[in-house]
Design an enzyme around this catalytic site. Structure first.
Site, short mmCIF file in Angstrom:
data_model
loop_
_atom_site.label_atom_id
_atom_site.label_comp_id
_atom_site.label_asym_id
_atom_site.label_seq_id
_atom_site.Cartn_x
_atom_site.Cartn_y
_atom_site.Cartn_z
N TYR A 26 19.26 17.03 3.08
CA TYR A 26 18.99 18.20 3.76
C TYR A 26 20.18 18.87 4.66
CZ TYR A 26 17.71 14.87 7.52
OH TYR A 26 17.83 13.80 8.29
N ASP A 280 26.01 26.51 16.10
CA ASP A 280 26.18 25.47 15.10
C ASP A 280 25.54 25.81 13.76
OD1 ASP A 280 26.75 22.70 14.19
OD2 ASP A 280 24.79 22.50 14.74
N CYS A 330 8.10 29.68 23.96
CA CYS A 330 8.79 29.55 22.61
C CYS A 330 9.95 30.72 22.46
CB CYS A 330 7.71 29.86 21.66
SG CYS A 330 8.19 30.08 19.85
#
Length: 417
Positions: A26, A280, A330
């Protein structure tokens, strides 16, 4: 050199690019070497390292400057490289300032010499471990397709014996998400006191979510089951980044990680040659800001393109997100995971939304109790007594046909029952 008193920013540094000694299925970063097709050596050169350290320290407001070393696998650079790192940091550290280093590693090379160095220079180590062997080894393979869990556990034990400060970075995928308490108990048995659970959401070329990805509902259930044990038994003793961060948000301190911040753009990535990217997760030609050997890092951070990149996180929220009662916990999550449709059919919705919404709603009564007790300077033992009462209030005497207390919206018999 004059010290720039600007807002802090953070660079995730890739001193060996995407080079790695593992072949995790992954991993999203292994393919980044294709950005440099004419290179075979991705090791950061000493003149690049020196200029980076000088410039990065000079452009931080201080008095603490944090360096983060990632990859690929940064330990492939060898100990001599990192000895040079701390030497250059100390030579350029302003009087009264402190330097902190963190390194993210798969642990395969952490022998006793590495552990002694990491302890001596107070590196914080992020060790990748995805649970017990049968779960960790599902996707985390070496270059020959072999298992890696035994070597990682051995490195963990060496760090414990050497008093190296570390936390475990656990990637939650479609397999281990089905075993939350098995995972949590395994980490507790290993004596791990600091944990991060990182959900994986892979997007295929056709735009579909990859099979290794964790589903939103499944991730919410995973977090809820671990949280229930943590909040009643381990609060104050085991530190789970997400759970601790929720307490900070509930106390009005704001998010502790960029994933849940209203905007982003202050956490960038730098490749081995000094190329700086917006994030990133956005190391690609469209998000290349420049090279710090040519353009100052602070100028790239404060550039119009990067500011817009950060603001887009808030501006592109779906209408469903904007109406969400737990939006402030969130803020739509990480933009890289906004690959789904909202319940209203609007594109650009976070794939994990259902889980986030369920979990953040569920923790509200616990979070209020924890914040209240912390403000009264209550010790962790006393707080756990109160959170146990909250748990009993929610879960005791629930009938099979009652709505599940976890806030999934399902009947208890079809959910946590």
């Amino acid at each position: 050199m004059a010290i720039a008193r600007s807002l802090p920013f953070h660079i995730m540094t890739k001193p060996i690019g995407a080079t790695c000694n593992l072949d995790c299925e992954y991993c999203f970063y292994l393919t980044k070497s294709k950005l440099y097709p004419n290179q075979s050596d991705f090791r950061m050169q000493e003149h690049v390292l020196e200029e980076y350290i000088v410039q990065y320290i000079a452009q931080q407001p201080g008095p603490e400057v944090s360096f983060a070393w990632q990859g690929g696998e940064p330990t492939l650079m060898g100990l001599d490289f990192f000895r040079k790192v701390v030497e250059l940091q100390e030579a350029n550290r302003p009087k009264g300032w402190t330097i902190a280093n963190s390194i993210q590693t798969n642990g395969m090379l952490l022998d006793n010499n590495w552990c002694e160095f990491l302890r001596k220079h107070k590196f914080l180590v992020g060790l990748s471990l995805d649970g017990p062997p049968e779960l960790h080894d599902r996707y985390r393979k070496d270059k020959k397709g072999g298992n890696t869990s035994a070597e990682v556990r051995a490195s963990l034990e060496r760090m414990q014996a050497s008093n190296v400060e570390f936390n475990v970075l656990c990637v939650v995928n479609n397999v281990n998400v089905e075993h939350p308490l098995k995972m949590y108990h395994y980490f507790k048995e290993l004596g791990v006191n600091y944990l991060q659970f990182i959900p994986i959401v892979e997007q295929e070329v056709d735009g579909k979510v990859g099979v290794r990805s964790v589903g939103g509902i499944e991730y919410g259930r995973f977090l809820t089951q671990i949280y229930n044990e943590w909040v009643c038994e381990d609060l104050g003793e085991i530190y789970v980044q997400l759970f601790e961060g929720l307490v900070g948000i509930g106390a009005g301190m704001g998010p502790s990680v960029c994933v849940f911040a209203p905007t982003c753009g202050r956490f960038l990535a730098m490749e081995h040659n000094g190329d700086v990217y917006a994030c990133d997760h956005y190391v690609d030609p469209d998000h290349l800001l420049g090279n710090f050997l040519i353009t100052k890092m602070v100028d790239m951070v404060d550039s119009p393109n990067q500011k817009q990149f950060g603001q887009d996180k808030l501006d592109t929220l779906t209408e469903y997100c904007k109406r969400c009662p737990v939006l402030t916990y969130c803020y739509g999550g990480c933009p890289k995971n906004r690959v789904g449709l909202s319940p209203d059919g609007e594109a650009g919705h976070n794939h994990l939304c259902a889980g986030y919404r369920q979990f953040f709603t569920y923790v509200q009564p616990f979070n209020k109790a924890i914040v209240s007790q912390l403000q009264q300077r209550q010790a962790p033992h006393g707080i756990r007594q109160l959170t146990k009462d909250v748990y009993r209030t929610l879960w005791d005497q629930i009938g099979r046909n009652d709505l599940c207390p976890c806030q999934s919206g399902k009947k208890y018999k079809k959910c946590c029952g």
